[in-house]
Design a protein around this motif. Sequence first.
Motif, mmCIF file in Angstrom:
data_model
loop_
_atom_site.group_PDB
_atom_site.id
_atom_site.type_symbol
_atom_site.label_atom_id
_atom_site.label_comp_id
_atom_site.label_asym_id
_atom_site.label_seq_id
_atom_site.Cartn_x
_atom_site.Cartn_y
_atom_site.Cartn_z
ATOM 1 N N THR A 49 0.898 -1.322 -0.081
ATOM 2 C CA THR A 49 -0.078 -0.100 0.013
ATOM 3 C C THR A 49 0.910 1.365 0.131
ATOM 4 O O THR A 49 0.456 2.066 -0.696
ATOM 5 C CB THR A 49 -0.832 0.018 1.235
ATOM 6 O OG1 THR A 49 -1.845 -1.242 1.109
ATOM 7 C CG2 THR A 49 -1.897 1.248 1.296
ATOM 8 N N ARG A 52 2.360 1.566 -3.213
ATOM 9 C CA ARG A 52 1.243 2.197 -4.394
ATOM 10 C C ARG A 52 1.150 3.661 -4.255
ATOM 11 O O ARG A 52 0.719 4.614 -5.100
ATOM 12 C CB ARG A 52 0.037 1.605 -4.207
ATOM 13 C CG ARG A 52 0.132 0.035 -4.624
ATOM 14 C CD ARG A 52 -1.179 -0.555 -4.577
ATOM 15 N NE ARG A 52 -2.075 -0.277 -5.262
ATOM 16 C CZ ARG A 52 -3.529 -0.536 -5.086
ATOM 17 N NH1 ARG A 52 -3.797 -1.550 -4.262
ATOM 18 N NH2 ARG A 52 -4.389 -0.263 -5.766
ATOM 19 N N TYR A 55 3.795 5.962 -5.845
ATOM 20 C CA TYR A 55 3.839 6.011 -7.248
ATOM 21 C C TYR A 55 2.315 6.637 -7.750
ATOM 22 O O TYR A 55 2.240 6.662 -9.001
ATOM 23 C CB TYR A 55 4.289 5.044 -8.320
ATOM 24 C CG TYR A 55 3.633 3.595 -7.985
ATOM 25 C CD1 TYR A 55 4.468 2.614 -7.083
ATOM 26 C CD2 TYR A 55 2.614 3.144 -8.660
ATOM 27 C CE1 TYR A 55 3.846 1.264 -7.223
ATOM 28 C CE2 TYR A 55 1.859 2.028 -8.561
ATOM 29 C CZ TYR A 55 2.600 1.042 -7.579
ATOM 30 O OH TYR A 55 1.974 -0.211 -7.662
ATOM 31 N N ASP A 57 -0.715 5.208 -7.409
ATOM 32 C CA ASP A 57 -1.639 4.362 -7.611
ATOM 33 C C ASP A 57 -2.795 4.454 -6.549
ATOM 34 O O ASP A 57 -4.125 4.177 -6.884
ATOM 35 C CB ASP A 57 -1.364 2.943 -7.470
ATOM 36 C CG ASP A 57 -2.085 2.124 -8.453
ATOM 37 O OD1 ASP A 57 -2.687 2.461 -9.212
ATOM 38 O OD2 ASP A 57 -1.914 0.940 -8.252
#
Lengths: 229, 294
Positions: A49, A52, A55, A57
């Motif tokens: 998590t 992510r 980057y 996401d």
Amino acid sequence: MAETPAIISMQQLMLRYKTGKTALAGISLDIAPGSFVYLIGESGAGKSTLMRLFYGDLRPSSGRLTVQQTAMRDASDGEIRQLRQKTGIVFQDHRLLFSRTVFENVALPLRVQGWPMERLVSRVRKVLGFVGLEDRLWSYPEALSGGEQQRVAIARAMTSQPPLILADEPTGNLDEETANRVVDYFMELNRLGATVVMSTHDLRLLDSHPGRVIQLHAGALIADSGAVR
Amino acid sequence: MSDANKIPDALRLRLPGGYSLPPFGLHQILALATVAIALWALGLLWLGMQTARQWVGSWQSEIVFHLYLPQEKAAGLPALQHAVAALPGVAKVSAIDPQEASQRMQSWLGDSGLTQADLASRLPYTLEIAPATEAPELFAALGELAPKHGASINSDEESLANARNWLSELDWVALFVTLILLAATAMIVSNTLRMTVLSRADELALMRLLGAQEWFVRMPFLIEGVVIGGGGALAAWLLLWPIIFGAGHWLAAFSLTLDGLSLLPPLLLCGIIAGAFGAFIATLRTRDDPAEHG
């Protein structure tokens, strides 16, 4: 002398899913440029998590997260695209395109960035040489072993020379010897100046390839070997 | 560039900007065939409209309406002629006296067994009215005006008056059918490309993770949509020619011709636009909730 700004900086970073589950709770830390950082913790601790979030996401629910001078909470889609072009990402399942050659896979970040076609082969050949796969330029990924596929993924992540490389359990599916070789490549990239953040379950790597260790548990930061606050 | 750094021909990415077209497989061929059928139906409709316009155009310049005024009311003829000329949509009004009418009738009827004087005594005064090009309400206005002057209208000529209005209404129907068929074309392309998008979801997600612009991700699919739409339009146009040749001889008997060449640009344009629009819909991003893992 002015202090070099952190390449990743977070203050009271929190992520809560729409279901109400809190994935990350109040994490504060800085990662300096040029560091080699391990993220460790049990499954569900929040490592992927956090990756992510790095980057774009996922977006933080609260707190502050800055990655390469991009404030991630309020960043526009365009800023996130810019950030991703400056970030190399390696996934546990490597996410190679099996219908494309090794060349096309590794050249993809360069094509995304609009590199001219005539410069692609020489650049891709060079990065594949770095991971020892120069002779596999026109092979398809299915013809490669798991370790070779992960090396292709590393080549893809480094092909545009990003200052930050994020590797989410890149050795998760590899045997010990192959895993050591893969981390060797990350160490080498780090020596060349890239900041490497790597999540892993494999604690043996921490002894053979030392780096700063950040430990998460149930979405909270519980240990940081290199905390300087 | 040395040979070692050349991309092999089999791998060369030929599209401008380095885009690689998705593989053109069975789905795409079926979509192209279906698009061709939809656009062929559209082309047939346009051919029908083209013929109908020619047919109406061939006789609409000869349309005239007739008002009849009995001989005993001949004194009112100038007033009626003046009133008719003042109506909107009247291009020309000509008065025909019973003698002239009887000459015309003799020529139409041949040997009717009546003398011209007999005919003339039985015929009314006639006003022959040529309508302007756009005069949809003229026939009704004449119908209202005539009784006020003791005249009557030739009601059999109403169908002539209506023909042009029907064609105008048919234009709207054709436009509606055109839009429906184009929407169907766009949906066909969209469904086909959606399948391709889903089969390449990993690649598209990866491109976005690498920081690709949306146009970079979507461009190959837009190109494919344009290829399917444009290719389908070209195939549809080619499939119209057997109809054009087949019906051409028959229509020639009515001095009507089918212009197939003029259909190519609008069919191509419609196919390309529908294909691009279908591709745009197919590549719209769906925002997923973040997965709970990690």
